[in-house]
Design an enzyme around this catalytic site. Structure first.
Site, short mmCIF file in Angstrom:
data_model
loop_
_atom_site.label_atom_id
_atom_site.label_comp_id
_atom_site.label_asym_id
_atom_site.label_seq_id
_atom_site.Cartn_x
_atom_site.Cartn_y
_atom_site.Cartn_z
N PHE A 111 62.79 -19.65 -54.24
CA PHE A 111 62.92 -20.04 -52.83
C PHE A 111 62.24 -19.03 -51.91
O PHE A 111 61.97 -19.34 -50.75
CB PHE A 111 64.41 -20.18 -52.45
CG PHE A 111 65.07 -18.92 -52.01
CD1 PHE A 111 65.58 -18.02 -52.92
CD2 PHE A 111 65.19 -18.63 -50.66
CE1 PHE A 111 66.20 -16.85 -52.49
CE2 PHE A 111 65.80 -17.46 -50.23
CZ PHE A 111 66.30 -16.57 -51.15
N LYS A 112 61.92 -17.85 -52.41
CA LYS A 112 61.30 -16.84 -51.54
C LYS A 112 59.95 -17.31 -51.00
O LYS A 112 59.51 -16.85 -49.96
CB LYS A 112 61.20 -15.52 -52.28
CG LYS A 112 62.61 -14.96 -52.53
CD LYS A 112 62.65 -13.57 -53.03
CE LYS A 112 64.06 -13.01 -53.00
NZ LYS A 112 64.96 -13.66 -54.00
N ASP A 113 59.31 -18.26 -51.71
CA ASP A 113 58.06 -18.82 -51.20
C ASP A 113 58.23 -19.49 -49.83
O ASP A 113 57.30 -19.48 -49.02
CB ASP A 113 57.52 -19.89 -52.17
CG ASP A 113 56.94 -19.29 -53.45
OD1 ASP A 113 56.34 -18.20 -53.39
OD2 ASP A 113 57.10 -19.93 -54.51
#
Ligand SMILES: *Cc1c(COP(=O)(O)O)cnc(C)c1O
Length: 466
Positions: A111-113
């Site tokens: 999810f860091k993208d």
């Protein structure tokens, strides 16, 4: 929009300055001086909008004064055009009540993208306005390093130096970093542990002359722009499940308290959020803080969910500030006490403020495995260990059964194939867009874990300020 520091003495700054600064000069974290307010009508108007259009509406008040709506749309289109699913963050139904919000369709499968792809665009836009240059230095035990490298690879005004502990990240994680061969990307394998790599990075920031000369910047989740980007998917999911007509609960596998704090921000803006479940693994400082008011640091235990193996949650300070009445001077004292003794009690105001919205659960390895099996048996869904911690906690939430409960699925199962196979008997394959990862050429330096070796390497390659 102006931003204020949680410690009350740094100057208020606009969005552009806050994005480039990261941490406030008094050691605090930046927050908007007040929350933008969305009426039921405003939320209803998000219904049916694409992810990018939702992002523009939700973030516009936060960037006002720094970016026009048209500029924001351009940056969001570029950032989210790189996701493999047209919905960017699709919802998947598990049973009558439980849903997964899949946040792992970006280029590096976590999810860091969602936040870092936008941050890369913001950095480039603001740096070209200023004709300035940034040197990003970071240490990673996995997901942040690859997401940050992907987000800034090839950008002219940024160099990135990412340290990882040699032999202690998975092959997938290492290759996601070291096969990016852009000329501004420098991967460094350090002879040492993750903590050693992190200590080297801190030492570089603490060397004021070095930090100034290369305009060092960090990409961890203390940066406000990262949290802002994450607020969007709470709106996007809630509107699809019936907001503003009905309230939605979210369960969030939590480490640094960034992702779940974005849910708190959405609620302050007017989104009907029934509950935010803070799901921790056995590194449970946040569960103890929310359940008992005891924020005291324990020893980090290594688990199958390495991105949550954290004993100090930097973004928790933002909640303490906002829920506790926004008294920066008092919080600065409280945080000084914590830094000295590694423990503190929450005030009554902080506990009352937090308990309106948050609940928490600690999930051990058995609970995690059972949740992976349940998702597979009940709905044929193969989920990663981090998402499983969230789902296990979601299934304990004490709410009317008519309230939909959305678990944030934070990583693709193929990032953690061994743990997934152990629980479900299925070994998840890498999605085709990264399928040739093991055929690509790798490039990285190997350095001893000493300050002199690393700073010499950086100084030879980074761009000094004019
Ligand atoms: C970073 C990360 C988390 C924790 O998110 P925070 O914002 O630090 O709470 C959870 N799951 C995965 C897969 C992550 O990479």
């Amino acid at each position: 929009m102006q931003y204020v520091s949680t410690r009350g003495s740094a100057p208020a700054l606009g969005f552009e300055d806050v994005t480039l600064a990261g941490l406030a000069s008094d050691g605090g974290l930046y927050l908007p001086e007040r929350w933008p307010s969305f009426s039921a009508e405003d939320i209803r108007a998000l219904s049916g909008l694409s992810y990018v259009e939702t992002a523009v509406r939700v973030m516009a008040p936060f960037v006002a004064g720094s970016l026009s709506e048209e500029e924001l749309r351009e940056l969001c289109t570029a950032a989210y055009g790189r996701f493999s699913h047209d919905a960017v963050t699709p919802l998947v139904q598990l049973d009558h009540r439980h849903w997964l919000l899949e946040l792992f369709h970006g280029p590096t499968l976590a999810f860091k993208d969602v936040a870092l792809q936008l941050l890369g665009q913001l950095f480039e836009r603001f740096l070209s306005r200023r004709e300035d240059h940034l040197t990003i230095v970071g240490a990673t035990s996995g997901d942040t390093g690859s997401a940050a490298i992907d987000a800034v690879a090839g950008r002219a005004k940024i160099d990135i130096f990412m340290l990882h502990p040699e032999g202690r990240v998975s092959d997938v994680q290492r290759r996601q970093m070291t096969t990016v061969l852009a000329p501004n990307v420098y991967n460094i394998a350090i002879d040492g542990s993750f903590d050693d790599a992190q200590a080297l990075v801190k030492a570089m920031f603490n060397d004021a002359a070095f930090a100034r000369r290369f305009n060092l910047s960090a990409v961890n989740s203390i940066n406000w722009a990262r949290l802002m980007a994450q607020v969007v998917y709470y709106f996007y999911a809630a509107v699809r499940l019936g907001a503003p007509e009905r309230a939605i609960a979210f369960s969030v596998p939590t480490g640094n308290f960034g992702d779940v704090f974005a849910g708190y921000v959405a609620a302050q803006m007017g989104l009907p959020v029934a509950k935010l479940m803070v799901a921790t693994n056995v590194n449970d400082i946040l569960h103890r803080a929310l359940a008992e008011g005891d924020y005291s640091q324990g020893q980090v235990v290594a688990t199958a969910t390495p991105s949550m193996d954290i004993q100090v949650s930097s973004n928790f300070e933002r909640l303490l500030f906002d829920a506790g009445g926004r008294d920066g001077k008092a919080l600065a004292e409280q945080m000084k006490g914590f830094e000295a003794s590694k423990a503190m009690r929450l005030t009554n105001a902080q506990r009352d403020g937090a308990s309106k919205l948050f609940t928490s659960a600690r999930v051990d390895a058995d609970g995690m495995t059972m949740a992976m099996r349940w998702a597979y048996d009940a709905a044929g869904q193969v989920i990663d260990p981090h998402s499983a911690i969230g789902l296990a906690a979601a299934r304990t939430v004490d709410l009317d059964p008519s309230v939909p409960v959305v678990t944030l699925a934070t990583a693709h199962p193929a990032k953690f194939p061994t743990a997934v196979e152990r629980a479900t008997g299925t070994r998840p394959a890498l999605p085709s867009r990264v399928g040739d990862l093991f055929a690509r050429e790798e490039a990285y330096a190997k350095l001893p874990g000493t300050f002199d070796a690393v700073t010499a390497y950086v100084a030879e390659r980074a761009t000094p300020r004019a």
